[in-house]
Structure formats: structure tokens, C-alpha cells
Design an enzyme around this catalytic site. Structure first.
Site, short mmCIF file in Angstrom:
data_model
loop_
_atom_site.label_atom_id
_atom_site.label_comp_id
_atom_site.label_asym_id
_atom_site.label_seq_id
_atom_site.Cartn_x
_atom_site.Cartn_y
_atom_site.Cartn_z
N CYS A 129 -31.39 22.70 -40.18
CA CYS A 129 -32.77 22.22 -40.25
C CYS A 129 -33.08 21.43 -41.52
O CYS A 129 -33.46 20.26 -41.46
CB CYS A 129 -33.75 23.39 -40.14
SG CYS A 129 -33.58 24.35 -38.62
N ASN B 201 -31.34 19.10 -34.93
CA ASN B 201 -29.92 19.40 -34.71
C ASN B 201 -29.76 20.01 -33.33
O ASN B 201 -30.74 20.30 -32.65
CB ASN B 201 -29.38 20.36 -35.78
CG ASN B 201 -30.27 21.56 -36.04
OD1 ASN B 201 -30.96 21.60 -37.05
ND2 ASN B 201 -30.28 22.51 -35.14
#
Length: 507
Positions: free
Chosen positions: A76, A311
């Protein structure tokens, strides 16, 4: 002779023409608006876009779906830092989700935030709005607290810390706003939706806007809206590819995973898979409401809408229960769909796009050149408007990650020693200090991946993704050593690039 009155009439005509022409030259053309929706941990490899019927219809079918979109760091905070700064991690220096890893640190705030894309947009007279998760350590005391409002944002509604759906705090333009557990008032995805609509109602007319919405879905704790809690009850994580496979020829962190997984781990990841999809249905609603609002205000045709994630994610691949942080396709591939002015509908493009390319693209839409910045990415606006004419796009790129671990032994997993983290009850750990790697990913004649680890083994993984799309067979011992040497040199070059040299660094 021509009568004098005719010259006077001609003069009045010329004067009238000048008076009506001048404003057209001096009136600035309004730039297109932009909306970015950034989900949290949404994969594409394992069906992460399957629940997104509205996103696929309202954005993908109305524009472009990029089939090869990637994050440059599968976690993140470094990924979001790359998106904001337009830089590879080796240039913005955010290594992982910890404050010591530079996540939302004072150093980041002083050096990178003043160069992030919203600062440039605001200087171009864009009205800027942010709502949702920012960076994992944002709002913490050692990161400046909730009073810190990053440069470049007119309206700021940022989540303090990591993803939550209820019982969280926001920084509302620098003031703390606490929320509880009432769905109508507090469910974060819906709050983000409602505040973005409010912004659209109250913004200044005639000025372009940039909206960034970062809902928590589908990040843990996977709390769906109550109306979606029973959905996908018969769904389970995909069993194909590398699911429940041994990582025997991979980095030691994958070799330590128990394979086959225990039934309790499989039940856990199946439940997580369902809950992730449930949370995404509210994001699907968010997109629909934004598109409808823009249509109602007659601004939809003048607005670019981008949908992506920070992601990917895995659920059982190589017997790792749930997480990201790994170098494989399921963790580095992300969704990317775009609609907007001049974009033909129902396109699917193959060019590799990175999350560091978003900032440069926003700048070009706003009339700015990325060459005047320190960003590493490049604008993909030419691909959106004339995809068949651009033959100079990259064919390879860099993925890099610095692992996180604990200095002390995990009391539940003492045999693994110190340095690991994100450990499950079966002592399957998802991260470690030496889960630190850099990869060259190529998409040219052959689809290849070459990765080096910073560990005592100097471990290397190599995959032919064309013939082995699930990356099961590490072929490092089967390929010509001259190939390994060439890939090592290419990796060194990518790891040292910055700004223009990253854009020029094509093969």
C-alpha cells in the site's frame, strides 16, 4: 472614387470584427475534469474485477481497459507514494508501510509532497478534492497528526491510519472527525461517495476539478455494507494455477509455507475471498453515483475517469494464505480502466502501464509537461486518444520492494527466528526483512521476469511468463548465463534511473 460613407461602413465592420474576435483569443479554454478512484488491494489475476459490473460497464465499456497495468511496488504505502509522486520507490524512498520505512514521514512531507501531482494541478487552477485512505501512517502523532494537510488539496477528508470501514477518524481539512459504527453515517465507502457528490454540488463553476477517491475496499477487515453481507455465499478462491502449490524453488520465505495448506487456512482464505468481493459492491455503487452525478450536471463528457488499485493480492497462491508483497503476477498486476474525452469505447490495450504513469498523465491533461518535473513515469494520454499511433512505449520496467520484519522472534513461530512478520497461526509468514527484491519485468517478444533478492543467498528468480503464466518453474539454473548477466545489467540501469532517464530508459 469610392464614397467616403463606404469606407466608414468598412471601418465599422473591421472594428466590430476586432471587438468580437479579441475575447476568443483571450478567454482561456477550460481544461477537462478528472476523477481517480483508487481501490485498496484489488487484484485482477484472481477475479478481483468480477463483482464490478458497473465499473466494467460505465468505465471499461465506455473507454479503455489496460490489460497490462502494474504497480511498481506491491504494498500500500510505497505504491501510493509512487502514484502521488510519479516516482519509483528508489527515488521517493518509501520502503514499506512503517514510519521508519518513510511512510508518510516528516521527510516525505517535506520533500515529496510539495512535488506530488495535486500541487501541479492546483497551480493550473484545478479545484482538488480528496477522500479516503491516504498513506498508512498518515495522521499518526509522529507523522504530524491530523492537522497535517498535504499541499495541493483544496478539500481534504483523509483516513487516519490504515483501512477501516467503521470506528475510524478522518482529518477533515486538518481537524479530527471521529466516526462510529452506524451504517448510514459512518460506513466509509458511502461517506466518501456522499462527500464527493457534495463537492460536485458546491464547487466553483467554470473551473476544472480533480477528485481522488480512495475507499478501503477490498482491504481487511473486509466489512461489507449490510445489504451485501449475504452475497457470493457459494464463491470460493480460485483453485487453479499456483493455488496450494509448493514454493520449493523460490525465495526462502515461500519455501517455509506449509504445502498443502491446512483446512483451517483454506477455510480462512475462502471466507476472506468472499468478504473482499462483498466490500467491492459498495465501490461499484460509488462509481455509478459519480457517473450519474456528472451526467446530471452535463460534465460527464468533459471528465476523464480513472479506476485502479494500489496493488494486487493473493489467496492461497504458493500456499501463502492472504496478502500481497510478493513479486508474482497476482500481486503486481492491477486493474486500470479509463473513460473520457476523445477515448473510443470498448478498447483493450496491451501496452504496459505503471502506477507512476498516472501523475504524468494527469499533468498532460492539465496542459503541463512531465519533463518539467522530477517524476519517473510518462503520460499515457497519447495511448488513450490515438492508441495505434504510439510505437515508442516501454517494453520493460522495474518492480521493487523492501521487506518488513520484527526484531524479536514471533512467540507463536519461534523456529523461524527473528526478522519475519505477517505470520498466520500455521507459522506461514508473508513478509521478512530479507523479502527485499528488485525485478525487471519485460513484455516484448517474450514475457519474462528476472528478480534479485538482497539476502545472504543472493537469491535469483527467473520466469518465462509466456510459457509459465503462473510462475511455477524458476528457470534460473536452466537459462544461458549471458542472459542472466544481461538482465542483471538491465536491472542495475533501471535501479539507478531518475526522472527523464527513466523515460528514456527503454528497450
Amino acid at each position: 472614387m469610392v464614397p467616403a460613407t463606404k469606407y466608414l461602413g468598412l471601418g465599422r465592420f473591421v472594428l466590430l470584427a476586432v471587438l468580437t474576435w479579441v475575447p476568443r483569443c483571450t478567454t482561456a479554454v477550460k481544461r477537462p475534469n478528472m476523477v481517480l478512484i483508487l481501490s485498496d488491494d484489488q487484484d485482477v489475476e484472481l477475479g478481483g474485477m468480477t463483482p464490478m459490473k458497473k465499473v466494467n460497464s460505465l468505465i471499461g465499456d465506455a473507454g479503455v481497459t489496460f490489460l497490462n497495468a502494474f504497480t511498481v511496488a506491491p504494498l500500500c504505502c510505497p505504491s501510493r507514494s509512487s502514484l502521488l509522486s510519479g516516482k519509483y520507490p528508489h527515488n521517493h524512498m518509501v520502503r514499506n508501510n512503517s514510519l521508519s520505512g518513510n511512510c508518510s514521514s516528516i521527510l516525505w512531507q517535506k520533500i515529496e509532497e510539495p512535488q506530488a501531482f495535486p500541487v501541479y494541478l492546483q497551480k493550473q487552477d484545478y479545484q482538488t478534492f480528496y477522500a479516503g485512505k491516504y498513506l498508512n501512517q498518515y495522521g499518526k502523532k509522529d507523522a504530524g497528526g491530523v492537522a497535517h494537510k498535504p499541499l495541493g488539496w483544496n478539500v481534504w477528508n483523509a483516513l487516519v491510519g490504515n483501512s477501516q470501514y467503521y470506528n475510524y477518524s478522518l482529518s477533515a481539512d486538518g481537524k479530527e472527525e471521529k466516526h462510529g459504527d452506524q451504517y448510514e453515517k459512518d460506513y466509509l465507502t458511502d461517506l466518501i461517495t456522499n462527500r464527493s457528490v457534495e463537492f460536485l454540488n458546491n464547487k466553483k463553476p467554470g473551473k476544472p476539478f480533480f477528485i481522488m477517491l480512495a475507499p478501503p475496499s477490498p482491504h481487511s477487515p473486509w466489512t461489507s455494507a449490510p445489504q451485501y453481507a449475504g452475497f457470493f455465499s457459494n464463491v470460493q478462491a480460485p483453485r487453479d494455477g499456483s493455488f496450494n502449490q509448493s514454493g520449493k524453488n523460490k525465495h526462502w520465505l515461500l519455501r517455509q509455507a506449509k504445502s498443502p495448506m491446512s483446512s483451517t487456512s483454506v477455510d480462512f482464505l475462502d471466507n476472506a475471498f468472499r468478504k473482499r468481493w462483498q466490500t467491492l459492491l459498495s465501490v461499484d455503487d460509488l462509481v455509478e453515483k459519480i457517473v450519474m452525478k456528472l451526467n446530471d450536471t452535463k460534465e460527464l463528457d468533459d471528465t476523464y475517469i480513472f479506476y485502479t488499485s494500489d496493488n494486487g493480492y493473493h489467496t492461497g497462491q504458493f500456499s501463502l494464505p492472504i496478502d500481497k508483497r510478493q513479486l508474482y503476477e497476482f500481486d503486481i498486476r492491477i486493474p486500470l480502466l479509463v473513460r473520457g474525452p476523445g477515448i473510443k469505447p470498448k478498447q483493450k490495450l496491451q501496452q504496459p502501464i505503471l502506477n507512476i504513469d498516472l501523475g504524468p498523465t494527469f499533468l498532460e491533461i492539465a496542459g503541463l509537461a512531465v519533463s518539467n518535473t522530477t517524476m519517473d513515469g510518462q503520460s499515457f494520454l497519447p495511448l488513450l486518444t490515438a492508441p495505434q499511433t504510439n510505437n515508442t512505449w516501454r517494453s520493460d520496467f522495474l518492480v521493487e520492494y523492501s521487506g518488513e520484519g520484527n526484531e524479536e522472534k514471533d512467540p507463536d513461530c519461534p523456529a523461524l527466528g527473528p526478522g519475519v512478520s505477517q505470520c498466520f497461526p500455521d507459522c506461514v509468514c508473508e513478509d521478512a526483512f530479507n523479502n527485499t527484491y528488485a525485478c525487471v519485468r519485460t513484455l516484448a517478444e517474450a514475457s519474462l521476469q528476472y528478480c534479485e533478492f538482497a539476502d545472504q543467498e543472493d537469491f535469483v528468480e527467473v520466469y518465462n511468463v509466456t510459457s509459465d503464466p503462473h510462475q511455477i518453474d524458476n528457470i534460473v539454473k536452466k537459462v544461458d548465463p549471458t542472459f542472466l548477466q544481461a538482465m542483471n545489467q538491465r536491472l542495475i540501469k533501471l535501479q539507478s534511473c531518475a526522472a527523464q532517464s527513466c523515460r528514456d530508459n527503454k528497450r
